[in-house]
Scaffold this motif. Structure first.
Motif, PDB file in Angstrom:
ATOM      1  N   VAL A 140       9.004  -4.444  -2.152  1.00 15.28           N
ATOM      2  CA  VAL A 140       9.013  -5.236  -0.918  1.00 15.28           C
ATOM      3  C   VAL A 140       8.070  -4.667   0.125  1.00 15.28           C
TER       4      VAL A 140
ATOM      5  N   ASN B 202      13.879 -16.457  -6.163  1.00 18.15           N
ATOM      6  CA  ASN B 202      13.531 -15.451  -5.155  1.00 18.15           C
ATOM      7  C   ASN B 202      13.143 -16.112  -3.828  1.00 18.15           C
ATOM      8  N   PRO B 203      14.040 -16.887  -3.229  1.00 17.83           N
ATOM      9  CA  PRO B 203      13.687 -17.651  -2.027  1.00 17.83           C
ATOM     10  C   PRO B 203      13.342 -16.800  -0.813  1.00 17.83           C
ATOM     11  N   THR B 204      13.777 -15.535  -0.792  1.00 17.37           N
ATOM     12  CA  THR B 204      13.497 -14.682   0.369  1.00 17.37           C
ATOM     13  C   THR B 204      12.372 -13.680   0.093  1.00 17.37           C
ATOM     14  N   TYR B 205      11.737 -13.780  -1.051  1.00 17.98           N
ATOM     15  CA  TYR B 205      10.611 -12.898  -1.364  1.00 17.98           C
ATOM     16  C   TYR B 205       9.512 -13.139  -0.325  1.00 17.98           C
ATOM     17  N   PRO B 206       8.980 -12.093   0.308  1.00 19.71           N
ATOM     18  CA  PRO B 206       8.041 -12.291   1.422  1.00 19.71           C
ATOM     19  C   PRO B 206       6.869 -13.213   1.118  1.00 19.71           C
TER      20      PRO B 206
ATOM     21  N   VAL C 129       8.181 -16.748   1.214  1.00 22.81           N
ATOM     22  CA  VAL C 129       8.517 -17.179   2.573  1.00 22.81           C
ATOM     23  C   VAL C 129       7.258 -17.560   3.352  1.00 22.81           C
TER      24      VAL C 129
ATOM     25  N   ARG D 144       7.369 -21.605   0.742  1.00 22.54           N
ATOM     26  CA  ARG D 144       8.441 -22.401   1.345  1.00 22.54           C
ATOM     27  C   ARG D 144       7.911 -23.417   2.353  1.00 22.54           C
TER      28      ARG D 144
END
Length: 222
Positions: free
Chosen positions: A7, A195-199, A202, A206
Motif C-alpha cells: 500500500v 479490492n474496492p479500496t485499493y488506492p 480509488v 471508481r
C-alpha cells in the motif's frame, strides 16, 4: 512495473497519479458521446467484443456494470500466445494491450451501445499509448472487433465522433482486426470488485464506474 505493490508504494504512486491526471492531460475525463448512427444487426443470442483502454482493471470494472453484459474478462490482445503474460506485456514490446473481453446479449445491449460507453467513460481516445498514470503501447486505446460487422460499426463510429468534434484533439483509438484474446492471470480477474479500496482503484477506476452510473442510468446494473 506491476501495480500489485504494498500500500505504501501505491500511495507514493498516487501522488504521481495526481500529476499525470492534471487538467492539462485531460486523462480519464468522462464525455457523453452521441449514440452511434450505425448499429450492428443482431445475429445471435450472445456476442463477444474486446476493448483496450488503459489498465484492464478499470475497463473490466466498467463493463461488468453494464446491463446486458454477461461477463467481462481481463486479458491481453494484439500479440502472440508466447508473450501473453503480465510480466512480458508490462515491458511494452510484445504488441499486446491490456484488454477486456466482453460477452454480451445483443438484444439488451448492442455493440454500438458498448462503443458509446467505451468512448464516453472507459478511455480518453485522444491519448496515444497512455491512459491516466500508465504509459506504453500496452495501455493504448484500441478495439479488437470479433467480426467484419463489428469492425464496420467501430470504424463508422470513430468517423462519426471525429466529424462531430466531440473531443478537442484527434482520436487515436486503433481498430485491430484478427487478433486473438488471451485471459490474464487469475489475480487480475474481478480485481476492482475484490479490492474496492485499493488506492489505484480509488483514484483511477471508481470514478469511471461512477461516470457510467451517472451518464447511462438506463444501462447500469449493480
Amino acid at each position: 512495473m506491476s501495480r500489485i505493490f504494498p500500500v505504501a508504494a501505491v500511495l507514493f504512486a498516487g501522488s504521481t497519479l495526481i500529476a499525470f491526471t492534471s487538467p492539462g492531460d485531460a486523462a480519464e475525463r468522462a464525455i457523453l458521446a452521441p449514440a452511434a448512427a450505425m448499429i450492428e444487426p443482431v445475429v445471435g443470442h450472445l456476442e463477444t467484443a474486446t476493448f483496450a483502454g488503459g489498465c484492464f482493471w478499470g475497463v473490466e470494472g466498467v463493463f461488468s456494470h453494464v446491463k446486458g453484459v454477461i461477463s467481462a474478462t481481463s486479458g491481453y490482445a494484439g500479440g502472440e500466445a508466447a508473450t501473453a503474460d503480465y510480466e512480458s506485456v508490462s515491458k511494452g514490446t510484445t504488441g499486446h494491450a491490456e484488454s477486456v473481453r466482453v460477452v454480451f446479449d445483443p438484444t439488451e445491449v448492442n455493440y454500438a451501445d458498448l462503443l458509446r460507453i467505451y468512448f464516453s467513460v472507459v478511455t480518453d481516445p485522444t491519448l496515444l499509448n497512455r491512459q491516466g498514470p500508465d504509459r506504453g503501447t500496452q495501455y493504448r486505446s484500441a478495439l479488437f472487433p470479433a467480426s467484419p460487422a463489428q469492425e464496420k460499426v467501430a470504424r463508422a463510429y470513430i468517423a462519426q465522433l471525429s466529424t462531430a468534434h466531440i473531443y478537442t484533439r484527434p482520436i487515436v483509438t486503433r481498430v485491430e482486426s484478427n487478433r486473438r484474446f488471451f485471459a490474464a492471470e487469475a489475480h487480475h480477474q474481478d480485481f476492482m470488485a475484490r479490492n474496492p479500496t485499493y488506492p489505484y482503484i480509488v483514484l483511477n477506476d471508481r470514478p469511471k464506474v461512477a461516470a457510467l452510473k451517472r451518464l447511462f442510468p438506463a444501462r447500469w446494473k449493480a
